[in-house]
Design a protein around this motif. Structure first.
Motif, short mmCIF file in Angstrom:
data_model
loop_
_atom_site.label_atom_id
_atom_site.label_comp_id
_atom_site.label_asym_id
_atom_site.label_seq_id
_atom_site.Cartn_x
_atom_site.Cartn_y
_atom_site.Cartn_z
N UNK A 133 36.79 29.77 41.79
CA UNK A 133 35.48 29.17 41.54
C UNK A 133 34.48 30.22 41.09
N UNK A 134 34.54 31.40 41.69
CA UNK A 134 33.62 32.47 41.31
C UNK A 134 34.02 33.11 39.99
N UNK A 135 35.32 33.29 39.79
CA UNK A 135 35.81 33.89 38.54
C UNK A 135 35.49 32.98 37.36
N UNK A 141 37.79 41.46 40.09
CA UNK A 141 38.90 41.73 41.00
C UNK A 141 38.54 42.80 42.03
N UNK A 142 37.53 43.62 41.72
CA UNK A 142 37.11 44.67 42.65
C UNK A 142 35.97 44.23 43.56
N UNK A 143 35.42 43.04 43.31
CA UNK A 143 34.32 42.53 44.11
C UNK A 143 34.89 41.88 45.36
N UNK A 144 34.62 42.47 46.52
CA UNK A 144 35.24 41.99 47.76
C UNK A 144 34.72 40.62 48.19
N UNK A 145 33.60 40.18 47.63
CA UNK A 145 33.13 38.82 47.91
C UNK A 145 33.85 37.79 47.05
N UNK A 146 34.55 38.26 46.03
CA UNK A 146 35.36 37.37 45.19
C UNK A 146 36.80 37.37 45.68
N UNK A 179 38.54 43.60 29.99
CA UNK A 179 37.15 43.28 29.69
C UNK A 179 36.91 41.79 29.48
N UNK A 180 37.93 40.98 29.60
CA UNK A 180 37.77 39.53 29.43
C UNK A 180 36.84 38.97 30.49
N UNK A 181 35.87 38.17 30.08
CA UNK A 181 34.95 37.55 31.03
C UNK A 181 35.71 36.58 31.92
N UNK A 182 35.30 36.52 33.19
CA UNK A 182 35.96 35.62 34.12
C UNK A 182 36.00 34.19 33.63
N UNK A 238 45.02 32.96 36.40
CA UNK A 238 44.52 33.37 37.71
C UNK A 238 45.56 33.09 38.79
N UNK A 239 46.20 31.92 38.75
CA UNK A 239 47.20 31.59 39.77
C UNK A 239 48.35 32.58 39.73
N UNK A 240 48.75 32.98 38.52
CA UNK A 240 49.84 33.96 38.38
C UNK A 240 49.43 35.31 38.98
N UNK A 241 48.17 35.72 38.76
CA UNK A 241 47.69 36.97 39.33
C UNK A 241 47.68 36.89 40.85
#
Length: 277
Positions: free
Chosen positions: A141-143, A154-159, A180-183, A191-194
Protein backbone atom coordinates in the motif's frame (compact mmCIF):
# COMPACT_ATOMS: atom_id res chain seq x y z
CA UNK A 1 23.96 -1.20 10.23
CA UNK A 2 23.05 -4.85 10.95
CA UNK A 3 20.19 -6.12 8.80
CA UNK A 4 17.15 -7.86 10.23
CA UNK A 5 18.51 -11.40 10.15
CA UNK A 6 21.26 -10.36 12.60
CA UNK A 7 18.72 -9.16 15.17
CA UNK A 8 16.55 -12.28 14.82
CA UNK A 9 19.63 -14.46 15.25
CA UNK A 10 20.72 -12.46 18.28
CA UNK A 11 17.23 -12.69 19.82
CA UNK A 12 17.45 -16.47 19.50
CA UNK A 13 20.90 -16.57 21.06
CA UNK A 14 19.78 -14.45 24.03
CA UNK A 15 16.70 -16.61 24.51
CA UNK A 16 18.75 -19.81 24.42
CA UNK A 17 21.27 -18.40 26.89
CA UNK A 18 18.95 -16.82 29.46
CA UNK A 19 15.30 -17.89 29.08
CA UNK A 20 14.02 -19.29 32.36
CA UNK A 21 16.96 -17.89 34.28
CA UNK A 22 17.61 -14.71 36.25
CA UNK A 23 20.87 -13.18 35.04
CA UNK A 24 22.44 -10.21 36.72
CA UNK A 25 21.92 -7.05 34.71
CA UNK A 26 24.44 -4.23 35.13
CA UNK A 27 25.73 -1.19 33.28
CA UNK A 28 29.54 -1.12 33.59
CA UNK A 29 29.58 2.16 31.66
CA UNK A 30 26.96 3.64 34.00
CA UNK A 31 24.71 5.21 31.35
CA UNK A 32 22.08 2.46 31.71
CA UNK A 33 22.37 2.02 35.48
CA UNK A 34 18.73 2.87 36.25
CA UNK A 35 17.39 0.60 33.54
CA UNK A 36 19.68 -2.24 34.57
CA UNK A 37 18.44 -1.97 38.16
CA UNK A 38 14.86 -2.46 36.91
CA UNK A 39 15.82 -5.74 35.21
CA UNK A 40 18.45 -7.15 37.54
CA UNK A 41 17.45 -10.56 38.89
CA UNK A 42 14.18 -10.83 36.95
CA UNK A 43 13.38 -14.03 35.07
CA UNK A 44 13.98 -13.81 31.32
CA UNK A 45 10.97 -15.08 29.38
CA UNK A 46 12.01 -14.84 25.72
CA UNK A 47 13.85 -12.89 23.07
CA UNK A 48 12.25 -11.44 19.96
CA UNK A 49 12.99 -9.12 17.06
CA UNK A 50 11.06 -7.09 14.53
CA UNK A 51 13.09 -5.73 11.67
CA UNK A 52 16.12 -4.06 13.19
CA UNK A 53 14.61 -3.82 16.68
CA UNK A 54 15.67 -6.29 19.39
CA UNK A 55 13.66 -7.15 22.50
CA UNK A 56 14.36 -9.25 25.58
CA UNK A 57 11.22 -9.91 27.60
CA UNK A 58 11.47 -10.18 31.38
CA UNK A 59 8.94 -11.19 34.03
CA UNK A 60 6.82 -8.37 35.39
CA UNK A 61 6.06 -7.02 31.89
CA UNK A 62 9.41 -5.35 31.55
CA UNK A 63 11.02 -5.37 28.12
CA UNK A 64 14.59 -4.53 27.22
CA UNK A 65 14.61 -2.73 23.85
CA UNK A 66 17.83 -2.37 21.88
CA UNK A 67 18.57 -0.75 18.53
CA UNK A 68 22.18 -1.39 17.55
CA UNK A 69 22.34 1.43 15.01
CA UNK A 70 25.48 1.78 12.92
CA UNK A 71 28.14 0.80 15.45
CA UNK A 72 26.38 -1.20 18.16
CA UNK A 73 27.35 -4.76 19.04
CA UNK A 74 25.84 -7.33 21.40
CA UNK A 75 28.30 -10.17 21.92
CA UNK A 76 27.66 -13.38 23.87
CA UNK A 77 30.58 -15.35 25.31
CA UNK A 78 31.02 -18.39 27.52
CA UNK A 79 32.20 -17.63 31.07
CA UNK A 80 32.19 -21.09 32.64
CA UNK A 81 34.87 -21.06 35.31
CA UNK A 82 34.98 -17.25 35.51
CA UNK A 83 33.05 -15.81 38.44
CA UNK A 84 33.61 -12.19 37.38
CA UNK A 85 34.78 -11.83 33.76
CA UNK A 86 36.65 -8.57 33.12
CA UNK A 87 34.94 -5.74 31.26
CA UNK A 88 36.59 -4.84 27.98
CA UNK A 89 35.81 -1.53 26.31
CA UNK A 90 32.79 0.67 26.98
CA UNK A 91 29.96 -1.70 27.91
CA UNK A 92 26.51 -0.10 28.14
CA UNK A 93 24.76 -3.27 29.36
CA UNK A 94 25.94 -6.62 30.68
CA UNK A 95 23.87 -9.77 31.21
CA UNK A 96 25.66 -12.41 33.25
CA UNK A 97 24.91 -15.84 34.68
CA UNK A 98 27.12 -18.80 35.54
CA UNK A 99 27.47 -19.81 31.88
CA UNK A 100 27.18 -16.78 29.60
CA UNK A 101 28.03 -13.09 29.49
CA UNK A 102 26.42 -10.77 26.95
CA UNK A 103 27.98 -7.33 26.54
CA UNK A 104 26.24 -4.50 24.66
CA UNK A 105 28.42 -1.72 23.27
CA UNK A 106 27.59 1.42 21.30
CA UNK A 107 23.84 0.98 20.73
CA UNK A 108 21.71 3.73 19.25
CA UNK A 109 18.98 2.90 21.79
CA UNK A 110 18.83 0.87 25.01
CA UNK A 111 15.68 1.26 27.10
CA UNK A 112 13.31 -0.55 29.43
CA UNK A 113 9.76 -0.50 28.07
CA UNK A 114 6.34 -1.64 29.23
CA UNK A 115 4.16 -3.63 26.77
CA UNK A 116 2.17 -0.60 25.57
CA UNK A 117 5.37 1.28 24.75
CA UNK A 118 6.78 -1.70 22.86
CA UNK A 119 3.49 -2.10 20.94
CA UNK A 120 3.56 1.57 19.93
CA UNK A 121 7.14 1.17 18.69
CA UNK A 122 6.20 -1.88 16.62
CA UNK A 123 3.14 -0.14 15.18
CA UNK A 124 5.48 2.28 13.40
CA UNK A 125 7.40 -0.55 11.70
CA UNK A 126 6.62 -2.05 8.33
CA UNK A 127 6.04 -5.79 7.89
CA UNK A 128 9.03 -8.03 8.58
CA UNK A 129 9.74 -10.84 6.06
CA UNK A 130 11.09 -12.92 8.96
CA UNK A 131 7.79 -12.76 10.85
CA UNK A 132 5.23 -15.26 9.51
CA UNK A 133 2.34 -13.09 10.67
CA UNK A 134 3.53 -10.06 8.67
CA UNK A 135 1.27 -8.83 5.88
CA UNK A 136 3.10 -7.81 2.67
CA UNK A 137 0.03 -5.85 1.58
CA UNK A 138 0.84 -3.26 4.26
CA UNK A 139 4.12 -2.54 2.51
CA UNK A 140 2.50 -2.72 -0.92
CA UNK A 141 0.00 0.00 0.00
CA UNK A 142 2.85 2.39 0.78
CA UNK A 143 4.96 1.35 -2.20
CA UNK A 144 2.09 1.57 -4.68
CA UNK A 145 1.17 5.06 -3.51
CA UNK A 146 4.69 6.53 -3.50
CA UNK A 147 6.74 8.43 -6.05
CA UNK A 148 9.95 7.59 -4.20
CA UNK A 149 12.26 5.05 -5.79
CA UNK A 150 11.83 1.37 -4.94
CA UNK A 151 15.47 1.36 -3.74
CA UNK A 152 14.64 4.08 -1.20
CA UNK A 153 11.36 2.46 -0.15
CA UNK A 154 12.99 -0.91 0.57
CA UNK A 155 15.30 0.82 3.06
CA UNK A 156 12.49 2.67 4.84
CA UNK A 157 11.78 0.68 7.99
CA UNK A 158 8.25 2.09 8.19
CA UNK A 159 7.58 0.50 4.79
CA UNK A 160 9.50 -2.77 5.16
CA UNK A 161 11.27 -3.82 8.36
CA UNK A 162 14.65 -5.51 8.48
CA UNK A 163 15.89 -5.03 4.92
CA UNK A 164 19.21 -3.25 4.65
CA UNK A 165 21.51 -2.23 1.84
CA UNK A 166 22.85 -5.64 0.85
CA UNK A 167 19.45 -7.32 0.65
CA UNK A 168 17.94 -4.43 -1.32
CA UNK A 169 20.76 -4.44 -3.90
CA UNK A 170 20.68 -8.18 -4.31
CA UNK A 171 16.92 -8.73 -4.41
CA UNK A 172 16.39 -5.97 -6.98
CA UNK A 173 19.04 -7.62 -9.15
CA UNK A 174 17.46 -11.05 -8.69
CA UNK A 175 14.15 -9.70 -10.01
CA UNK A 176 15.65 -7.41 -12.69
CA UNK A 177 14.11 -4.29 -11.13
CA UNK A 178 15.59 -0.88 -11.92
CA UNK A 179 16.45 0.71 -8.54
CA UNK A 180 15.29 4.21 -9.53
CA UNK A 181 11.80 3.05 -10.52
CA UNK A 182 9.12 4.91 -8.58
CA UNK A 183 7.14 2.76 -6.19
CA UNK A 184 3.90 3.68 -7.95
CA UNK A 185 5.23 2.07 -11.15
CA UNK A 186 6.11 -1.27 -9.53
CA UNK A 187 3.67 -4.01 -10.48
CA UNK A 188 1.86 -5.92 -7.76
CA UNK A 189 3.24 -9.25 -9.00
CA UNK A 190 6.78 -7.86 -8.92
CA UNK A 191 6.37 -6.73 -5.32
CA UNK A 192 4.98 -10.14 -4.32
CA UNK A 193 7.97 -11.83 -5.95
CA UNK A 194 10.35 -9.55 -4.02
CA UNK A 195 8.55 -10.23 -0.73
CA UNK A 196 8.51 -14.00 -1.31
CA UNK A 197 12.22 -13.95 -2.16
CA UNK A 198 13.12 -11.99 0.98
CA UNK A 199 10.98 -14.37 3.06
CA UNK A 200 12.99 -17.27 1.63
CA UNK A 201 16.48 -15.69 1.73
CA UNK A 202 16.52 -13.98 5.11
CA UNK A 203 15.96 -17.14 7.22
CA UNK A 204 19.23 -18.45 5.80
CA UNK A 205 20.86 -15.33 7.22
CA UNK A 206 19.40 -16.14 10.64
CA UNK A 207 20.58 -19.73 10.40
CA UNK A 208 24.12 -19.10 9.17
CA UNK A 209 24.83 -15.57 10.42
CA UNK A 210 25.77 -14.51 6.91
CA UNK A 211 23.75 -12.89 4.11
CA UNK A 212 23.37 -15.42 1.30
CA UNK A 213 21.74 -14.32 -1.95
CA UNK A 214 23.40 -16.39 -4.68
CA UNK A 215 21.60 -19.60 -5.54
CA UNK A 216 24.86 -21.52 -5.95
CA UNK A 217 25.95 -20.68 -2.41
CA UNK A 218 22.50 -21.46 -1.04
CA UNK A 219 22.63 -24.88 -2.67
CA UNK A 220 26.05 -25.65 -1.17
CA UNK A 221 24.96 -24.56 2.32
CA UNK A 222 21.72 -26.55 2.06
CA UNK A 223 23.68 -29.65 0.99
CA UNK A 224 26.06 -29.24 3.93
CA UNK A 225 23.17 -28.96 6.40
CA UNK A 226 21.42 -31.94 4.83
CA UNK A 227 24.63 -33.94 5.31
CA UNK A 228 24.58 -33.14 9.02
CA UNK A 229 27.19 -30.40 8.92
CA UNK A 230 26.73 -26.98 10.55
CA UNK A 231 28.35 -24.28 8.41
CA UNK A 232 30.26 -21.74 10.46
CA UNK A 233 29.88 -18.07 9.58
CA UNK A 234 33.39 -17.93 8.14
CA UNK A 235 32.69 -21.03 6.02
CA UNK A 236 29.94 -19.22 4.09
CA UNK A 237 31.53 -17.17 1.28
CA UNK A 238 30.77 -13.46 1.14
CA UNK A 239 29.86 -13.56 -2.52
CA UNK A 240 27.18 -11.29 -3.98
CA UNK A 241 25.72 -10.73 -7.42
CA UNK A 242 26.08 -6.93 -7.54
CA UNK A 243 26.82 -5.60 -4.03
CA UNK A 244 30.28 -3.94 -3.94
CA UNK A 245 31.05 -5.20 -7.48
CA UNK A 246 31.27 -1.79 -9.20
CA UNK A 247 32.73 -2.13 -12.69
CA UNK A 248 32.76 -5.92 -12.63
CA UNK A 249 30.78 -8.08 -15.05
CA UNK A 250 27.17 -8.89 -14.25
CA UNK A 251 26.84 -12.63 -13.61
CA UNK A 252 23.68 -12.74 -15.71
CA UNK A 253 24.36 -10.63 -18.80
CA UNK A 254 28.04 -9.67 -18.67
CA UNK A 255 27.45 -5.90 -18.55
CA UNK A 256 29.21 -3.74 -15.98
CA UNK A 257 27.82 -3.33 -12.49
CA UNK A 258 27.00 0.30 -11.75
CA UNK A 259 27.10 2.32 -8.53
CA UNK A 260 25.31 5.38 -7.14
CA UNK A 261 24.23 6.70 -3.75
CA UNK A 262 20.50 6.12 -3.18
CA UNK A 263 18.80 7.02 0.12
CA UNK A 264 22.20 7.75 1.62
CA UNK A 265 23.63 4.30 0.92
CA UNK A 266 25.71 2.83 -1.89
CA UNK A 267 23.49 1.18 -4.50
CA UNK A 268 24.83 -1.41 -6.92
CA UNK A 269 22.95 -2.68 -9.98
CA UNK A 270 23.27 -3.80 -13.59
CA UNK A 271 22.10 -1.11 -15.99
CA UNK A 272 21.50 -3.63 -18.76
CA UNK A 273 19.40 -6.41 -17.27
CA UNK A 274 17.75 -4.45 -14.44
CA UNK A 275 15.12 -2.61 -16.48
CA UNK A 276 11.96 -4.14 -15.07
CA UNK A 277 9.32 -1.92 -13.49
Amino acid sequence: MPEGHTLHRLAGELQTAYAGGSPSVTSPQGRFAEGAALLDGLVVERGSAWGKLLFLHFAGERILYVHLGLIGTFVLSSVEGQADPPVTGVVRLRLLDERTVADLRGPMACKVLVPDEAAALLARQGPDPLRPESDPDRAWAKIHGSRRSIAELLMDQTVLAGVGNIYRCEVLWRHRVKPTTAGERIKRATWQAIWDDLSALMPWGVRTGRIITRDEVLADVADAIAAGETPRILDVPRDFSVYQRTGESCYRCGSRVRHAVVAGRNMFWCGNCQRRT
